[in-house]
Motif scaffolding. Structure first.
Motif, PDB file in Angstrom:
ATOM      1  N   THR A 125     -27.633 -15.104 -17.281  1.00 16.84           N
ATOM      2  CA  THR A 125     -26.381 -14.473 -17.720  1.00 16.84           C
ATOM      3  C   THR A 125     -26.656 -13.354 -18.714  1.00 16.84           C
ATOM      4  N   ARG A 126     -27.689 -13.515 -19.538  1.00 13.08           N
ATOM      5  CA  ARG A 126     -28.050 -12.429 -20.463  1.00 13.08           C
ATOM      6  C   ARG A 126     -28.587 -11.231 -19.692  1.00 13.08           C
ATOM      7  N   CYS A 127     -29.408 -11.513 -18.695  1.00 11.64           N
ATOM      8  CA  CYS A 127     -30.057 -10.440 -17.943  1.00 11.64           C
ATOM      9  C   CYS A 127     -29.044  -9.575 -17.195  1.00 11.64           C
ATOM     10  N   ILE A 128     -28.060 -10.204 -16.570  1.00 11.15           N
ATOM     11  CA  ILE A 128     -27.073  -9.436 -15.806  1.00 11.15           C
ATOM     12  C   ILE A 128     -25.861  -9.058 -16.642  1.00 11.15           C
ATOM     13  N   GLY A 181     -15.732 -12.802 -10.039  1.00  9.79           N
ATOM     14  CA  GLY A 181     -16.235 -11.441 -10.062  1.00  9.79           C
ATOM     15  C   GLY A 181     -17.632 -11.351  -9.484  1.00  9.79           C
ATOM     16  N   GLU A 182     -18.094 -10.131  -9.292  1.00  7.12           N
ATOM     17  CA  GLU A 182     -19.375  -9.906  -8.623  1.00  7.12           C
ATOM     18  C   GLU A 182     -20.535 -10.575  -9.347  1.00  7.12           C
ATOM     19  N   LYS A 183     -20.537 -10.559 -10.668  1.00  5.05           N
ATOM     20  CA  LYS A 183     -21.676 -11.111 -11.413  1.00  5.05           C
ATOM     21  C   LYS A 183     -21.759 -12.624 -11.271  1.00  5.05           C
ATOM     22  N   VAL A 184     -20.627 -13.311 -11.302  1.00  7.38           N
ATOM     23  CA  VAL A 184     -20.639 -14.757 -11.107  1.00  7.38           C
ATOM     24  C   VAL A 184     -21.080 -15.084  -9.682  1.00  7.38           C
TER      25      VAL A 184
END
Length: 209
Positions: free
Chosen positions: A35-38, A92-95
């Motif tokens: 989660t930190r990376c993205i 959303g896209e990141k999840v």
């Protein structure tokens, strides 16, 4: 230091909701390497959904600090059925990207097939508040989850250990590595920041109960 045996570990209930939510938002999502990376920042609704799903399955555990009487660690578990097709399109896209990574580590081997199981305990999220680290709480919460999984007559349990620290906790509880995924190989553009021995890969771990 207070011994980890002094922490009060019990099944998560509705009364724990707000403190579990706070730990997810202020500890887990901020510390989790992926989660930190993205740069996943919009996590409130996602966190609430995770908690509600785990409350429904009634097999998650929380650990209360003996002095503060506040939740110091959580182990969020769920019961997953064979051929489960969870729809993640609402996120959303990141999840969705995180779910894709976790799904990819399952591509080569099916724990359900290898354990001949129709349902398994999924150890979903473990988070220990920074103030309570160093007491072995993650390993103790996994052990408690395994013990309860046996009471529920689960055939086995599995998890996606997203870094080497997490993997060591599972190995302490006799989980085996079934597969692994190197983040930078999966997506060099987005996950190149996840490198080094501790954070460079995700492990599929499982054990029979």
């Amino acid at each position: 230091m207070t011994s980890s045996t002094a922490f009060d570990i019990h099944l998560m209930t509705e009364d724990d909701h707000d403190q579990v939510l706070s730990l997810l938002l202020n500890s887990f999502f901020q510390d989790e390497p992926i989660t930190r990376c993205i740069q996943l920042t919009d996590t409130l609704d996602f966190a609430k959904s995770i908690i509600q799903g785990c409350l429904k399955d009634k097999c998650s555990f929380v650990a209360y600090h003996p002095q503060t009487k506040q939740i110091a660690a959580i182990c969020l578990n769920e019961i997953i059925y064979k051929n489960n097709n969870e729809n993640n399109s609402q996120w959303g896209e990141k999840v969705r990207f995180i779910f894709e990574i976790l799904s990819a580590v399952h591509k080569k081997r099916s724990i359900f097939e290898e354990f001949s199981a129709d349902k398994l305990l999924h150890i979903y999220i473990i988070s220990v508040d920074q103030s309570a680290r160093g007491h072995g709480l993650a390993s103790k919460l996994i052990a408690k989850s395994i013990e309860y999984g046996k009471e529920l007559q689960m055939i086995g349990a599995y998890a996606e250990a997203t870094n080497l620290i997490s993997l060591k906790c599972f190995k302490q509880q006799k989980f085996d590595v079934f597969d692994e995924l190197i983040y930078a190989n999966y997506n060099p553009q987005r996950l190149a920041g996840l490198k080094g021995e501790i954070y460079d890969r995700c492990y599929l771990v499982a054990r029979k109960l």
